[in-house]
Design a protein around this motif. Structure first.
Motif, mmCIF file in Angstrom:
data_model
loop_
_atom_site.group_PDB
_atom_site.id
_atom_site.type_symbol
_atom_site.label_atom_id
_atom_site.label_comp_id
_atom_site.label_asym_id
_atom_site.label_seq_id
_atom_site.Cartn_x
_atom_site.Cartn_y
_atom_site.Cartn_z
ATOM 1 N N SER A 248 -3.014 3.980 -18.632
ATOM 2 C CA SER A 248 -1.999 3.140 -19.211
ATOM 3 C C SER A 248 -2.357 1.892 -19.248
ATOM 4 O O SER A 248 -3.423 1.599 -18.474
ATOM 5 C CB SER A 248 -0.674 3.439 -18.768
ATOM 6 O OG SER A 248 -0.607 2.696 -17.289
ATOM 7 N N GLU A 249 -1.743 0.772 -20.128
ATOM 8 C CA GLU A 249 -1.928 -0.555 -19.939
ATOM 9 C C GLU A 249 -1.691 -1.162 -18.713
ATOM 10 O O GLU A 249 -2.363 -2.072 -18.430
ATOM 11 C CB GLU A 249 -1.466 -1.041 -21.188
ATOM 12 C CG GLU A 249 -1.676 -0.914 -22.735
ATOM 13 C CD GLU A 249 -1.329 -1.533 -23.398
ATOM 14 O OE1 GLU A 249 -0.763 -2.795 -23.293
ATOM 15 O OE2 GLU A 249 -1.080 -1.101 -24.935
ATOM 16 N N ALA A 250 -0.794 -0.645 -18.154
ATOM 17 C CA ALA A 250 -0.192 -1.130 -16.874
ATOM 18 C C ALA A 250 -1.447 -0.997 -15.811
ATOM 19 O O ALA A 250 -1.881 -2.018 -15.198
ATOM 20 C CB ALA A 250 1.045 -0.623 -16.369
ATOM 21 N N ALA A 251 -2.068 0.051 -15.778
ATOM 22 C CA ALA A 251 -3.065 0.733 -14.818
ATOM 23 C C ALA A 251 -4.277 -0.329 -15.146
ATOM 24 O O ALA A 251 -4.943 -0.707 -14.398
ATOM 25 C CB ALA A 251 -3.411 1.990 -14.787
ATOM 26 N N ALA A 252 -4.654 -0.435 -16.367
ATOM 27 C CA ALA A 252 -5.682 -1.229 -16.818
ATOM 28 C C ALA A 252 -5.425 -2.614 -16.215
ATOM 29 O O ALA A 252 -6.562 -3.226 -16.044
ATOM 30 C CB ALA A 252 -6.130 -1.212 -18.306
ATOM 31 N N LEU A 253 -4.386 -3.087 -16.641
ATOM 32 C CA LEU A 253 -3.985 -4.545 -16.267
ATOM 33 C C LEU A 253 -4.190 -4.671 -14.710
ATOM 34 O O LEU A 253 -4.936 -5.722 -14.171
ATOM 35 C CB LEU A 253 -2.586 -5.081 -16.662
ATOM 36 C CG LEU A 253 -2.044 -6.135 -16.298
ATOM 37 C CD1 LEU A 253 -3.089 -7.676 -16.762
ATOM 38 C CD2 LEU A 253 -0.726 -6.753 -16.717
ATOM 39 N N ALA A 254 -3.862 -3.629 -13.978
ATOM 40 C CA ALA A 254 -3.925 -3.915 -12.498
ATOM 41 C C ALA A 254 -5.458 -3.836 -11.929
ATOM 42 O O ALA A 254 -5.727 -4.569 -11.080
ATOM 43 C CB ALA A 254 -3.184 -2.671 -11.676
ATOM 44 N N ARG B 223 0.726 -1.283 -0.136
ATOM 45 C CA ARG B 223 0.113 -0.115 0.072
ATOM 46 C C ARG B 223 0.894 1.142 0.083
ATOM 47 O O ARG B 223 0.611 2.332 -0.901
ATOM 48 C CB ARG B 223 -0.741 0.143 1.299
ATOM 49 C CG ARG B 223 -1.956 -0.977 1.128
ATOM 50 C CD ARG B 223 -2.881 -0.930 2.471
ATOM 51 N NE ARG B 223 -3.904 -1.987 2.278
ATOM 52 C CZ ARG B 223 -4.738 -2.516 3.249
ATOM 53 N NH1 ARG B 223 -4.383 -1.835 4.370
ATOM 54 N NH2 ARG B 223 -5.368 -3.391 3.170
ATOM 55 N N TYR B 224 2.080 1.279 0.794
ATOM 56 C CA TYR B 224 2.794 2.427 0.987
ATOM 57 C C TYR B 224 3.432 2.583 -0.365
ATOM 58 O O TYR B 224 3.683 3.772 -0.851
ATOM 59 C CB TYR B 224 3.772 2.298 2.087
ATOM 60 C CG TYR B 224 3.029 2.463 3.297
ATOM 61 C CD1 TYR B 224 2.084 3.329 3.760
ATOM 62 C CD2 TYR B 224 3.629 1.498 4.364
ATOM 63 C CE1 TYR B 224 1.586 3.383 4.789
ATOM 64 C CE2 TYR B 224 2.856 1.495 5.718
ATOM 65 C CZ TYR B 224 1.744 2.305 5.831
ATOM 66 O OH TYR B 224 1.083 2.628 7.113
ATOM 67 N N LEU B 225 3.867 1.408 -0.929
ATOM 68 C CA LEU B 225 4.712 1.656 -2.425
ATOM 69 C C LEU B 225 3.939 2.025 -3.303
ATOM 70 O O LEU B 225 4.107 3.035 -4.234
ATOM 71 C CB LEU B 225 5.108 0.289 -2.609
ATOM 72 C CG LEU B 225 6.490 -0.012 -1.964
ATOM 73 C CD1 LEU B 225 6.958 -1.490 -2.172
ATOM 74 C CD2 LEU B 225 7.878 0.922 -2.184
ATOM 75 N N GLY B 226 2.704 1.702 -3.331
ATOM 76 C CA GLY B 226 1.318 2.109 -4.200
ATOM 77 C C GLY B 226 1.394 3.792 -3.910
ATOM 78 O O GLY B 226 1.076 4.446 -5.123
ATOM 79 N N VAL B 227 1.152 4.041 -2.849
ATOM 80 C CA VAL B 227 0.717 5.672 -2.745
ATOM 81 C C VAL B 227 2.183 6.435 -3.067
ATOM 82 O O VAL B 227 1.974 7.584 -3.693
ATOM 83 C CB VAL B 227 0.633 5.843 -1.186
ATOM 84 C CG1 VAL B 227 0.850 7.298 -0.826
ATOM 85 C CG2 VAL B 227 -0.586 5.382 -0.735
ATOM 86 N N LEU B 228 3.404 5.915 -2.736
ATOM 87 C CA LEU B 228 4.512 6.858 -3.131
ATOM 88 C C LEU B 228 4.698 6.597 -4.823
ATOM 89 O O LEU B 228 5.088 7.870 -5.302
ATOM 90 C CB LEU B 228 5.818 6.128 -2.637
ATOM 91 C CG LEU B 228 5.888 6.007 -1.055
ATOM 92 C CD1 LEU B 228 7.219 5.515 -0.365
ATOM 93 C CD2 LEU B 228 6.074 7.569 -0.870
ATOM 94 N N SER B 229 4.135 5.722 -5.628
ATOM 95 C CA SER B 229 4.265 5.760 -6.760
ATOM 96 C C SER B 229 2.930 5.949 -7.807
ATOM 97 O O SER B 229 3.246 5.942 -8.847
ATOM 98 C CB SER B 229 4.850 4.125 -7.326
ATOM 99 O OG SER B 229 3.947 3.330 -6.962
ATOM 100 N N ALA B 230 2.149 6.445 -7.009
ATOM 101 C CA ALA B 230 0.671 6.488 -7.800
ATOM 102 C C ALA B 230 1.032 7.770 -8.505
ATOM 103 O O ALA B 230 0.199 7.948 -9.745
ATOM 104 C CB ALA B 230 -0.501 6.621 -6.662
ATOM 105 N N ASN B 231 1.561 8.946 -8.305
ATOM 106 C CA ASN B 231 1.641 10.190 -8.964
ATOM 107 C C ASN B 231 2.394 9.702 -10.208
ATOM 108 O O ASN B 231 2.346 10.709 -11.196
ATOM 109 C CB ASN B 231 2.029 11.313 -8.293
ATOM 110 C CG ASN B 231 3.493 10.941 -7.704
ATOM 111 O OD1 ASN B 231 4.241 9.952 -7.872
ATOM 112 N ND2 ASN B 231 4.180 12.187 -7.309
#
Length: 120
Positions: A44-50, A30-38
């Protein structure tokens, strides 16, 4: 013979285990997601895949709860579980995708069944 166990020697050990085995691995992502979210383009295709994988995981958990339940849920007949699923999904769609409305509707079906089953 002694009753040696971690909980007798170190009474706080279960809490450390929960922290290390449950909370830390989950929140780390979760913390890594918050740090990399911006830095992630949500189109993108990566976000659609997630999003696709996350949706599939939620669907799989729901299917397992409905078709292969365990514990107290296994005591509820399959038609009642399916009716609760259908009612919850219909209420979710009709309420403009409000999750709590869908959950409450499914709970009403199961609760109604429990009242009827208890009175028989």
């Amino acid at each position: 013979m002694s009753d040696w166990a971690y909980s007798n020697v170190l009474p706080w050990w279960p809490y450390v285990f929960i922290l290390l085995g449950g909370w830390l691995p989950t929140d780390m992502w979760r913390y890594l997601g918050v740090l990399s979210a911006n830095r992630i383009d949500e189109t993108s295709e990566a976000a659609a895949l997630a999003r696709t994988i996350a949706t599939a995981l939620v669907a799989a958990v729901i299917a397992q709860l409905v078709f292969y339940p365990s514990g107290a849920l296994a005591e509820i007949p399959a038609p009642v579980r399916l009716a609760a699923l259908a009612a919850g999904f219909a209420a979710f769609q009709l309420s403009r995708r409000r999750i709590l409305v869908g959950i409450f509707s499914a709970e009403l079906v199961i609760g109604g069944w429990a009242l009827v089953a208890a009175s028989i």
